[in-house]
Design an enzyme around this catalytic site. Sequence first.
Site, PDB file in Angstrom:
ATOM      1  N   SER A  81     -10.502  -3.867   3.504  1.00  0.00           N
ATOM      2  CA  SER A  81     -11.767  -4.230   2.837  1.00  0.00           C
ATOM      3  C   SER A  81     -12.067  -3.375   1.604  1.00  0.00           C
ATOM      4  O   SER A  81     -12.557  -3.898   0.592  1.00  0.00           O
ATOM      5  CB  SER A  81     -12.937  -4.120   3.820  1.00  0.00           C
ATOM      6  OG  SER A  81     -12.757  -5.032   4.869  1.00  0.00           O
ATOM      7  N   SER A  90     -12.026   0.942   6.767  1.00  0.00           N
ATOM      8  CA  SER A  90     -12.551   1.035   5.406  1.00  0.00           C
ATOM      9  C   SER A  90     -13.858   1.814   5.422  1.00  0.00           C
ATOM     10  O   SER A  90     -14.600   1.783   6.404  1.00  0.00           O
ATOM     11  CB  SER A  90     -12.780  -0.367   4.822  1.00  0.00           C
ATOM     12  OG  SER A  90     -11.562  -0.870   4.312  1.00  0.00           O
ATOM     13  N   ASP A 124       0.275  -7.740  10.661  1.00  0.00           N
ATOM     14  CA  ASP A 124      -1.030  -7.261  11.115  1.00  0.00           C
ATOM     15  C   ASP A 124      -1.656  -8.333  12.021  1.00  0.00           C
ATOM     16  O   ASP A 124      -1.745  -9.503  11.640  1.00  0.00           O
ATOM     17  CB  ASP A 124      -1.887  -7.052   9.844  1.00  0.00           C
ATOM     18  CG  ASP A 124      -3.172  -6.309  10.113  1.00  0.00           C
ATOM     19  OD1 ASP A 124      -3.252  -5.581  11.112  1.00  0.00           O
ATOM     20  OD2 ASP A 124      -4.103  -6.442   9.282  1.00  0.00           O
ATOM     21  N   GLY A 134      -9.798  -1.336  11.120  1.00  0.00           N
ATOM     22  CA  GLY A 134     -11.190  -1.363  10.653  1.00  0.00           C
ATOM     23  C   GLY A 134     -11.663  -0.050  10.050  1.00  0.00           C
ATOM     24  O   GLY A 134     -12.783   0.376  10.285  1.00  0.00           O
ATOM     25  N   GLY A 164     -14.043  -5.480   8.134  1.00  0.00           N
ATOM     26  CA  GLY A 164     -14.983  -5.996   7.151  1.00  0.00           C
ATOM     27  C   GLY A 164     -15.876  -4.931   6.517  1.00  0.00           C
ATOM     28  O   GLY A 164     -15.660  -3.728   6.700  1.00  0.00           O
ATOM     29  N   ASN A 221      -5.646   1.664   9.027  1.00  0.00           N
ATOM     30  CA  ASN A 221      -5.640   0.374   8.331  1.00  0.00           C
ATOM     31  C   ASN A 221      -6.810   0.255   7.361  1.00  0.00           C
ATOM     32  O   ASN A 221      -7.976   0.395   7.764  1.00  0.00           O
ATOM     33  CB  ASN A 221      -5.784  -0.764   9.344  1.00  0.00           C
ATOM     34  CG  ASN A 221      -4.546  -0.954  10.197  1.00  0.00           C
ATOM     35  OD1 ASN A 221      -3.616  -0.160  10.141  1.00  0.00           O
ATOM     36  ND2 ASN A 221      -4.546  -2.020  10.978  1.00  0.00           N
ATOM     37  N   ILE A 222      -6.480  -0.054   6.122  1.00  0.00           N
ATOM     38  CA  ILE A 222      -7.525  -0.208   5.102  1.00  0.00           C
ATOM     39  C   ILE A 222      -7.267  -1.484   4.299  1.00  0.00           C
ATOM     40  O   ILE A 222      -6.229  -1.613   3.653  1.00  0.00           O
ATOM     41  CB  ILE A 222      -7.543   1.026   4.159  1.00  0.00           C
ATOM     42  CG1 ILE A 222      -7.899   2.286   4.962  1.00  0.00           C
ATOM     43  CG2 ILE A 222      -8.537   0.806   3.010  1.00  0.00           C
ATOM     44  CD1 ILE A 222      -7.727   3.588   4.216  1.00  0.00           C
TER      45      ILE A 222
HETATM   46  P1  13P Z   1     -11.016  -2.957   7.176  1.00  0.00           P
HETATM   47  O1  13P Z   1     -11.666  -4.300   7.174  1.00  0.00           O
HETATM   48  O2  13P Z   1     -11.987  -1.903   7.628  1.00  0.00           O
HETATM   49  O3  13P Z   1     -10.402  -2.598   5.873  1.00  0.00           O
HETATM   50  O4  13P Z   1      -9.855  -2.974   8.279  1.00  0.00           O
HETATM   51  C1  13P Z   1      -8.604  -3.550   7.982  1.00  0.00           C
HETATM   52  C2  13P Z   1      -7.747  -3.719   9.180  1.00  0.00           C
HETATM   53  O5  13P Z   1      -7.993  -3.192  10.248  1.00  0.00           O
HETATM   54  C3  13P Z   1      -6.554  -4.558   9.045  1.00  0.00           C
HETATM   55  O6  13P Z   1      -5.928  -4.769  10.260  1.00  0.00           O
HETATM   56  O1  G3H Z   2      -7.774  -7.248  10.071  1.00  0.00           O
HETATM   57  C1  G3H Z   2      -7.823  -8.100   9.195  1.00  0.00           C
HETATM   58  C2  G3H Z   2      -7.290  -7.785   7.843  1.00  0.00           C
HETATM   59  O2  G3H Z   2      -8.289  -7.207   7.042  1.00  0.00           O
HETATM   60  C3  G3H Z   2      -6.704  -9.018   7.232  1.00  0.00           C
HETATM   61  O3  G3H Z   2      -7.681  -9.938   6.926  1.00  0.00           O
HETATM   62  O4  G3H Z   2      -7.022 -12.059   8.081  1.00  0.00           O
HETATM   63  O5  G3H Z   2      -8.547 -12.061   6.073  1.00  0.00           O
HETATM   64  O6  G3H Z   2      -6.108 -11.544   5.813  1.00  0.00           O
HETATM   65  P1  G3H Z   2      -7.311 -11.514   6.726  1.00  0.00           P
HETATM   66 ZN    ZN Z   3      -7.158  -4.839  11.981  1.00  0.00          ZN
END
Ligand code: 13P
Ligand code: G3H
Ligand code: ZN
Length: 320
Positions: free
Chosen positions: A268, A225, A93, A223, A190, A265-266
């Site tokens: 948070s 969540s 990621d 992003g 976040g 992507n989830i």
């Molecule tokens: P969230 O912070 O909304 O869960 O997004 C996670 C994400 O995009 C990881 O790449």
């Molecule tokens: O997009 C970011 C993901 O939520 C991963 O977060 O870099 O704190 O592991 P992190």
């Molecule tokens: Zn992301």
Amino acid sequence: MVSYKDLGLVNSRELFKKAINGGYAIPAFNFNNMEQMQAIIQACVETKSPVILQVSSGARKYANQTILRYMAQGGVEYAKELGCQIPIVLHLDHGDTFELCKSCIEYGFSSVMIDGSSKPYDENVELTRKVVEYAHKYDVTVEGELGVLAGVEDDVKAESHTYTRPEEVEDFVSKTGVDSLAISIGTSHGAYKFKPGQKPEIRLDILHEIEKRIPGFPIVLHGSSSVPQDIVAEINHYGGHLKDSIGIPEDQLREAAKSAVCKINIDSDGRLAMTAAIRKVFVEHPEEFDPRKYLGPAREKLKELYKHKIYDVLGSNDKM
Ligand code: 13P
Ligand code: G3H
Ligand code: ZN
């Protein structure tokens, strides 16, 4: 060098094709530790959903690259043991350099993201193309990104969204050869995605415009969540202090999942669920000091959250 194929993993190509045709999205859940991995596998086996296990560069530093490789392999074997061989992708990621992507491929990843979205367009194209060239030699799929999400993406902090420009996507996809494209349409990372008073809304109109330019091409939403308010209330009830945390409404994500959006992507929401469960145990049973007594309930709550996402938001149940 270890090939992801020897670990029992798959790349994302076939999964995305089926997801687009079937009008659902594959869950991409981040993990850093054993309990998160177990919750993901349990939830996906119970719902018969394919899954993308996501590792950020921070997660890789936290957990260690070798341990992660064996954890992913363990996830594959665990799913089999639970009686269901779901397709599992191991995905980097927000990879930010060619070297990181290359190293992940050497450690068994079946998919990588190269995130050049904060760079000038031509540099993003150049970097992404270089990663694609390397990754495709090993049949590893690559996700690129165009447009910048508001909030923090690793070390890059953006005050406001720079939405993906639909007029750029065709050129980017053909010049780079990427297998999927992450876009910016108002989601952000976040737990604070909107300001109080702001209407929590993503730009589905931009998504549809992008789809018209690259029909049938796999789109990714970061992003995503939803920051469930009952979980936020639980955290605050048990001593937390999360103020004005707001996420993406689930019905909008459901709508997006029916389109060419085939990966959501989830991260948070999972962090929030674990935190709520752990805080509850700490307050209700202050005598406990066995980590299993609070990580166990956290894992259970996480599993329930993931199952809800699969059934009610992504629609990826029974799609293995
Ligand atoms: P969230 O912070 O909304 O869960 O997004 C996670 C994400 O995009 C990881 O790449
Ligand atoms: O997009 C970011 C993901 O939520 C991963 O977060 O870099 O704190 O592991 P992190
Ligand atoms: Zn992301």
